[in-house]
Scaffold this motif. Structure first.
Motif, PDB file in Angstrom:
ATOM      1  N   THR A 135       0.791  -0.958   0.083  1.00 21.10           N
ATOM      2  CA  THR A 135       0.142  -0.005  -0.404  1.00 21.10           C
ATOM      3  C   THR A 135       0.983   1.305   0.270  1.00 21.10           C
ATOM      4  O   THR A 135       1.836   1.068   0.607  1.00 21.10           O
ATOM      5  CB  THR A 135      -0.899   0.136   0.954  1.00 21.10           C
ATOM      6  OG1 THR A 135      -1.785  -1.185   0.793  1.00 21.10           O
ATOM      7  CG2 THR A 135      -1.720   1.299   1.286  1.00 21.10           C
ATOM      8  N   CYS A 136       0.790   2.245  -0.806  1.00 21.84           N
ATOM      9  CA  CYS A 136       1.235   3.405  -1.153  1.00 21.84           C
ATOM     10  C   CYS A 136       0.702   4.610  -0.765  1.00 21.84           C
ATOM     11  O   CYS A 136      -0.700   4.381  -1.299  1.00 21.84           O
ATOM     12  CB  CYS A 136       2.025   3.604  -2.297  1.00 21.84           C
ATOM     13  SG  CYS A 136       3.569   2.189  -2.534  1.00 21.84           S
ATOM     14  N   THR A 138      -0.621   8.478  -2.245  1.00 21.53           N
ATOM     15  CA  THR A 138      -0.277   8.978  -3.792  1.00 21.53           C
ATOM     16  C   THR A 138      -0.598  10.550  -3.272  1.00 21.53           C
ATOM     17  O   THR A 138      -1.236  11.323  -2.643  1.00 21.53           O
ATOM     18  CB  THR A 138      -1.260   8.892  -4.263  1.00 21.53           C
ATOM     19  OG1 THR A 138      -1.218   6.868  -4.689  1.00 21.53           O
ATOM     20  CG2 THR A 138      -1.305   9.257  -5.995  1.00 21.53           C
ATOM     21  N   PHE A 267       4.700   7.884  -5.673  1.00 16.88           N
ATOM     22  CA  PHE A 267       4.070   6.799  -4.530  1.00 16.88           C
ATOM     23  C   PHE A 267       4.532   6.700  -3.703  1.00 16.88           C
ATOM     24  O   PHE A 267       5.885   7.062  -4.474  1.00 16.88           O
ATOM     25  CB  PHE A 267       3.464   5.607  -5.321  1.00 16.88           C
ATOM     26  CG  PHE A 267       1.954   6.000  -6.288  1.00 16.88           C
ATOM     27  CD1 PHE A 267       0.957   5.845  -5.666  1.00 16.88           C
ATOM     28  CD2 PHE A 267       3.156   5.724  -7.393  1.00 16.88           C
ATOM     29  CE1 PHE A 267      -0.015   5.264  -6.748  1.00 16.88           C
ATOM     30  CE2 PHE A 267       1.910   5.507  -8.908  1.00 16.88           C
ATOM     31  CZ  PHE A 267       0.585   5.434  -8.464  1.00 16.88           C
ATOM     32  N   VAL A 268       4.565   6.713  -2.435  1.00 17.91           N
ATOM     33  CA  VAL A 268       5.499   6.853  -1.029  1.00 17.91           C
ATOM     34  C   VAL A 268       5.085   5.349  -0.223  1.00 17.91           C
ATOM     35  O   VAL A 268       4.131   5.412   0.241  1.00 17.91           O
ATOM     36  CB  VAL A 268       5.344   8.197  -0.305  1.00 17.91           C
ATOM     37  CG1 VAL A 268       6.841   7.829   0.848  1.00 17.91           C
ATOM     38  CG2 VAL A 268       6.323   9.582  -1.532  1.00 17.91           C
ATOM     39  N   GLU A 269       5.988   4.094  -0.299  1.00 16.29           N
ATOM     40  CA  GLU A 269       5.812   3.743   0.298  1.00 16.29           C
ATOM     41  C   GLU A 269       5.298   4.016   2.054  1.00 16.29           C
ATOM     42  O   GLU A 269       5.948   4.785   2.125  1.00 16.29           O
ATOM     43  CB  GLU A 269       6.452   2.610   0.556  1.00 16.29           C
ATOM     44  CG  GLU A 269       6.901   1.904  -1.017  1.00 16.29           C
ATOM     45  CD  GLU A 269       7.814   0.950  -1.021  1.00 16.29           C
ATOM     46  OE1 GLU A 269       7.599  -0.101  -0.025  1.00 16.29           O
ATOM     47  OE2 GLU A 269       8.181   0.444  -1.824  1.00 16.29           O
ATOM     48  N   GLU A 270       4.539   3.606   2.826  1.00 14.27           N
ATOM     49  CA  GLU A 270       3.777   3.614   3.746  1.00 14.27           C
ATOM     50  C   GLU A 270       5.066   3.794   5.192  1.00 14.27           C
ATOM     51  O   GLU A 270       4.922   4.487   6.204  1.00 14.27           O
ATOM     52  CB  GLU A 270       3.569   2.813   5.260  1.00 14.27           C
ATOM     53  CG  GLU A 270       1.846   2.767   4.122  1.00 14.27           C
ATOM     54  CD  GLU A 270       0.937   2.073   4.733  1.00 14.27           C
ATOM     55  OE1 GLU A 270       1.645   0.726   4.939  1.00 14.27           O
ATOM     56  OE2 GLU A 270      -0.728   2.652   4.251  1.00 14.27           O
ATOM     57  N   THR A 272       8.786   4.797   4.091  1.00 14.27           N
ATOM     58  CA  THR A 272       9.225   5.205   3.330  1.00 14.27           C
ATOM     59  C   THR A 272       9.685   6.349   4.104  1.00 14.27           C
ATOM     60  O   THR A 272       8.865   7.170   3.961  1.00 14.27           O
ATOM     61  CB  THR A 272       9.413   4.950   1.840  1.00 14.27           C
ATOM     62  OG1 THR A 272       8.908   4.082   1.505  1.00 14.27           O
ATOM     63  CG2 THR A 272      10.691   5.657   1.095  1.00 14.27           C
ATOM     64  N   LYS A 276       8.250  10.559   2.709  1.00 13.31           N
ATOM     65  CA  LYS A 276       6.861  11.199   3.033  1.00 13.31           C
ATOM     66  C   LYS A 276       6.922  12.852   3.629  1.00 13.31           C
ATOM     67  O   LYS A 276       6.179  13.610   3.228  1.00 13.31           O
ATOM     68  CB  LYS A 276       6.712   9.669   4.221  1.00 13.31           C
ATOM     69  CG  LYS A 276       4.841  10.556   4.160  1.00 13.31           C
ATOM     70  CD  LYS A 276       4.106   9.251   5.463  1.00 13.31           C
ATOM     71  CE  LYS A 276       3.251  10.023   5.517  1.00 13.31           C
ATOM     72  NZ  LYS A 276       2.202  11.122   6.485  1.00 13.31           N
ATOM     73  N   GLU A 290      -4.518   6.540  -1.193  1.00 12.79           N
ATOM     74  CA  GLU A 290      -4.046   5.482  -0.978  1.00 12.79           C
ATOM     75  C   GLU A 290      -4.209   4.133  -2.378  1.00 12.79           C
ATOM     76  O   GLU A 290      -5.114   4.083  -3.430  1.00 12.79           O
ATOM     77  CB  GLU A 290      -4.203   4.678  -0.088  1.00 12.79           C
ATOM     78  CG  GLU A 290      -4.120   5.537   0.974  1.00 12.79           C
ATOM     79  CD  GLU A 290      -3.841   4.388   2.276  1.00 12.79           C
ATOM     80  OE1 GLU A 290      -4.269   3.500   2.411  1.00 12.79           O
ATOM     81  OE2 GLU A 290      -3.377   5.464   3.502  1.00 12.79           O
TER      82      GLU A 290
END
Length: 301
Positions: A135-136, A138, A267-270, A272, A276, A290
């Motif tokens: 899950t990322c 957005t 997109f940024v992974e949860e 990362t 973020k 997301e």
């Protein structure tokens, strides 16, 4: 779904651009499919086939299959919330996914709106596949919130990546898609910050008129438009961090993408946190939704 609903490919550049415009009112979940359609419609890339439900003229379901990543089936999807059941049936009954080959070819279904994730997981599990979910967040760019002039400090310049720059980006991303990315870099924006001893003062950056770096030059920071039309691969050499190059490049790339008709997003992974924090501290970027990736497990779970 009914026997009359058939998935058929889009064949012309005009069709790709028409479908991009059809999706655009349904932001934010369509941003990646929109950008991918735009870059194919403009002839900037040609690595994917798009499928629509031709016999359902009011449907906005679109599937995208990457045709050039070896040993992997990469399938992008978009549909409205009320169309999820049609999407699932299309994937169940059509040859867009070769379910038999998933035993030897890795399956990834990506950029899935959250409301479609659970039904698609059930579908792939019906086929006997074990998967995990990514899950990322957005982050989407709003040009109206970014009126400032872009500047690069003395001793540096911002350029489109040359061949060595593209290879350097891919090496650091631990990717094996260098030939694909070299072809893409000729059309869509791949940019970086380069050292420039001839630059003696701060300079303005014009995103629509960036010079191309020499084919042997290596950037100190870099990012690119990824194959699906989102922004990624952002990285800065450790020796040159904390100079604002990440924000400079994301803003430059976002403005260049917007000029091409893209909707800039990343997109940024949860987990990362650094990325973020950077986007959270940029007022021209905000979390809009997301997205979920369904990724086939390659090892027993």
């Amino acid at each position: 779904m009914g026997g009359s609903a058939r998935l058929v490919p889009l064949l012309t550049k005009e069709e790709h651009l028409l479908w991009a415009e059809r999706l655009k009112p349904h932001l934010p979940h369509c941003v990646t499919m929109h950008n991918n359609l735009v870059q194919h419609g403009l002839g900037l890339v040609c690595h994917a086939t798009f499928y629509v439900l031709r016999d359902r003229p009011h449907s906005l379901t679109v599937l995208c299959r990457n045709e050039i990543i070896p040993h992997t089936q990469h399938i992008g999807v978009f549909c409205l919330k009320e169309e999820v059941s049609s999407l699932v049936e299309a994937l169940r009954s059509s040859p867009v996914i070769d379910w038999e080959s998933t035993r030897r070819n890795h399956l990834v279904i990506h950029h899935i709106p959250q409301y479609a994730a659970e039904p698609l997981v059930r579908l792939v599990q019906e086929r006997g596949l074990k998967v995990w979910l990514l899950t990322c967040f957005t982050f989407t760019y709003d040009a109206h919130l970014d009126p400032h002039t872009l500047r690069v400090p003395a001793g540096f310049r911002v350029c489109r990546l040359g061949r060595a720059g593209v290879r350097h980006l891919q090496k650091n991303a631990k990717s094996d898609r260098i030939p694909i990315m070299e072809r893409m870099a000729e059309g869509v924006p791949y940019i970086g910050v380069y050292q420039d001893p001839t630059s003696t003062q701060e300079a303005t950056v014009d995103p629509e008129n960036l010079p191309v770096a020499g084919d042997e030059e290596i950037p100190v920071a870099w990012c690119c438009s990824k194959p699906s039309g989102d922004m990624g691969k952002l990285m800065t050499d450790e020796r040159f961090r904390r100079r604002g190059f990440g924000k400079l490049l994301t803003a430059t790339l976002a403005r260049r993408q917007a000029a091409l008709g893209f909707i800039p997003h990343a997109f940024v992974e949860e987990d990362t946190s650094a990325s973020k924090v950077m986007f959270d501290n940029s007022p021209d970027w905000s979390v809009t939704h997301e997205n979920v990736w369904i990724i086939q497990c390659q090892q027993p779970v």
